[in-house]
Design a protein around this motif. Structure first.
Motif, PDB file in Angstrom:
ATOM      1  N   UNK A   8       0.849  -1.179   0.000  1.00  0.00           N
ATOM      2  CA  UNK A   8       0.000   0.000   0.000  1.00  0.00           C
ATOM      3  C   UNK A   8       0.896   1.244   0.000  1.00  0.00           C
ATOM      4  N   UNK A   9       0.492   2.230  -0.778  1.00  0.00           N
ATOM      5  CA  UNK A   9       1.291   3.452  -0.896  1.00  0.00           C
ATOM      6  C   UNK A   9       1.576   4.034   0.489  1.00  0.00           C
ATOM      7  N   UNK A  10       2.849   4.364   0.733  1.00  0.00           N
ATOM      8  CA  UNK A  10       3.264   4.977   1.985  1.00  0.00           C
ATOM      9  C   UNK A  10       3.613   4.006   3.089  1.00  0.00           C
ATOM     10  N   UNK A  11       3.203   2.754   2.963  1.00  0.00           N
ATOM     11  CA  UNK A  11       3.452   1.753   4.009  1.00  0.00           C
ATOM     12  C   UNK A  11       4.794   1.079   3.781  1.00  0.00           C
ATOM     13  N   UNK A  12       5.316   0.513   4.856  1.00  0.00           N
ATOM     14  CA  UNK A  12       6.561  -0.234   4.774  1.00  0.00           C
ATOM     15  C   UNK A  12       6.378  -1.576   5.465  1.00  0.00           C
ATOM     16  N   UNK A  13       6.769  -2.638   4.785  1.00  0.00           N
ATOM     17  CA  UNK A  13       6.780  -3.989   5.351  1.00  0.00           C
ATOM     18  C   UNK A  13       7.874  -4.760   4.623  1.00  0.00           C
ATOM     19  N   UNK A  14       8.536  -5.642   5.335  1.00  0.00           N
ATOM     20  CA  UNK A  14       9.626  -6.424   4.761  1.00  0.00           C
ATOM     21  C   UNK A  14       9.248  -7.899   4.723  1.00  0.00           C
ATOM     22  N   UNK A  56      20.208  -5.170   5.890  1.00  0.00           N
ATOM     23  CA  UNK A  56      18.938  -5.775   6.280  1.00  0.00           C
ATOM     24  C   UNK A  56      18.564  -5.393   7.715  1.00  0.00           C
ATOM     25  N   UNK A  57      19.533  -5.442   8.633  1.00  0.00           N
ATOM     26  CA  UNK A  57      19.264  -5.084  10.028  1.00  0.00           C
ATOM     27  C   UNK A  57      18.803  -3.631  10.148  1.00  0.00           C
ATOM     28  N   UNK A  58      19.433  -2.743   9.387  1.00  0.00           N
ATOM     29  CA  UNK A  58      19.015  -1.340   9.380  1.00  0.00           C
ATOM     30  C   UNK A  58      17.579  -1.229   8.870  1.00  0.00           C
ATOM     31  N   UNK A  59      17.274  -1.933   7.796  1.00  0.00           N
ATOM     32  CA  UNK A  59      15.929  -1.894   7.222  1.00  0.00           C
ATOM     33  C   UNK A  59      14.886  -2.423   8.215  1.00  0.00           C
ATOM     34  N   UNK A  60      15.194  -3.478   8.928  1.00  0.00           N
ATOM     35  CA  UNK A  60      14.271  -4.036   9.918  1.00  0.00           C
ATOM     36  C   UNK A  60      14.006  -3.012  11.023  1.00  0.00           C
ATOM     37  N   UNK A  61      15.073  -2.387  11.511  1.00  0.00           N
ATOM     38  CA  UNK A  61      14.928  -1.366  12.554  1.00  0.00           C
ATOM     39  C   UNK A  61      14.058  -0.215  12.061  1.00  0.00           C
ATOM     40  N   UNK A  62      14.355   0.278  10.873  1.00  0.00           N
ATOM     41  CA  UNK A  62      13.598   1.413  10.327  1.00  0.00           C
ATOM     42  C   UNK A  62      12.148   1.024  10.033  1.00  0.00           C
ATOM     43  N   UNK A  80       6.792   2.144   9.939  1.00  0.00           N
ATOM     44  CA  UNK A  80       5.952   1.258   9.121  1.00  0.00           C
ATOM     45  C   UNK A  80       4.908   2.027   8.313  1.00  0.00           C
ATOM     46  N   UNK A  81       4.489   3.171   8.815  1.00  0.00           N
ATOM     47  CA  UNK A  81       3.469   3.963   8.127  1.00  0.00           C
ATOM     48  C   UNK A  81       4.032   5.201   7.438  1.00  0.00           C
ATOM     49  N   UNK A  82       5.356   5.269   7.310  1.00  0.00           N
ATOM     50  CA  UNK A  82       5.950   6.441   6.672  1.00  0.00           C
ATOM     51  C   UNK A  82       7.140   6.011   5.812  1.00  0.00           C
ATOM     52  N   UNK A 112      10.171   8.603   5.297  1.00  0.00           N
ATOM     53  CA  UNK A 112      11.225   8.677   6.317  1.00  0.00           C
ATOM     54  C   UNK A 112      12.045   7.393   6.314  1.00  0.00           C
ATOM     55  N   UNK A 113      11.379   6.251   6.180  1.00  0.00           N
ATOM     56  CA  UNK A 113      12.076   4.964   6.102  1.00  0.00           C
ATOM     57  C   UNK A 113      13.155   5.020   5.011  1.00  0.00           C
ATOM     58  N   UNK A 114      12.778   5.504   3.847  1.00  0.00           N
ATOM     59  CA  UNK A 114      13.714   5.586   2.718  1.00  0.00           C
ATOM     60  C   UNK A 114      14.818   6.597   2.999  1.00  0.00           C
ATOM     61  N   UNK A 115      14.482   7.748   3.514  1.00  0.00           N
ATOM     62  CA  UNK A 115      15.471   8.793   3.783  1.00  0.00           C
ATOM     63  C   UNK A 115      16.521   8.337   4.792  1.00  0.00           C
ATOM     64  N   UNK A 116      16.106   7.560   5.789  1.00  0.00           N
ATOM     65  CA  UNK A 116      17.037   7.118   6.835  1.00  0.00           C
ATOM     66  C   UNK A 116      18.017   6.049   6.347  1.00  0.00           C
ATOM     67  N   UNK A 117      17.772   5.469   5.187  1.00  0.00           N
ATOM     68  CA  UNK A 117      18.711   4.491   4.620  1.00  0.00           C
ATOM     69  C   UNK A 117      19.819   5.184   3.828  1.00  0.00           C
ATOM     70  N   UNK A 118      19.648   6.466   3.544  1.00  0.00           N
ATOM     71  CA  UNK A 118      20.550   7.179   2.634  1.00  0.00           C
ATOM     72  C   UNK A 118      22.019   7.127   3.086  1.00  0.00           C
TER      73      UNK A 118
END
Length: 192
Positions: free
Chosen positions: A7-13, A160-166, A171-173, A176-182
């Motif tokens: 879903x647009x804007x959501x994050x799940x791994x 992967x660990x960074x992505x899981x933490x973020x 999960x609903x943004x 920010x999730x993407x920006x914090x991986x930069x």
């Protein structure tokens, strides 16, 4: 069951699914048939192209082209195949959604997206198509990052660990999730 789309804007791994690789190959073939020689190279990039890590089930494809204006001429055909033009991004990271004056604006990337969110059939985004200039730093970074993480399992696990933490925090943004991986991504591509 293979999962593609969020879903647009959501994050799940999700655990890596080799169906993502097959979907990327199918999408690349479709894009090649549309673009012909306008696309110099087309590659599966992003986390779904890294076979050992969890990823958002959204397929990222990078397209290398010498001329953005030529790419934009395919917008009607691309949309007929489910690839919706979103916007261009300039080197100041401004998104331009209207007409582009290529004499006045230095464009870094064109973004296309797929999924029911764009045709109104559901809320999912399934693919992002990143069109960049052939031999640009953006093109090289997409390929370097993917290849480095596929060749270095320890770095892939760190990512992967960074992505899981973020994902737990945002999960609903997805923005920010993407920006914090930069910072992590910049560190990896600067090494190579």
């Amino acid at each position: 069951m293979s999962i593609i789309g969020l879903e647009r804007g959501k994050t799940a791994l999700y655990e890596h699914d080799f169906a993502w690789n097959k979907e990327a190959e199918r999408t690349i073939g479709e894009l090649k048939s549309i673009f012909g020689n306008t696309a110099k190279e087309i590659e599966h990039v992003g986390s779904t192209a890294i076979n050992t890590i969890k990823a958002k089930p959204i397929i990222d494809i990078a397209v290398a082209a010498t001329d953005f204006a030529s790419v934009l001429r395919y917008n009607t055909e691309l949309e007929a195949h489910g690839f919706y033009y979103r916007y261009a991004t300039d080197y100041a990271d401004n998104n331009i959604s209207g007409a582009i004056d290529f004499n006045a604006t230095d464009i870094r990337r064109l973004l296309y997206a797929c999924g029911g969110y764009y045709d109104g059939s559901n809320k999912l985004q399934t693919h992002f198509i990143h069109v960049v200039k052939t031999d640009s730093i953006e093109w090289r970074n997409y390929i370097k990052f993917r290849d480095y993480l596929n060749a270095n399992p320890q770095a892939a696990k760190e990512y992967e660990n960074l992505k899981i933490k973020l994902c737990c925090e945002y999960a609903d943004n997805r923005y920010i999730y993407t920006a914090r991986k930069h910072e992590f991504i910049a560190r990896i591509v600067s090494k190579n």
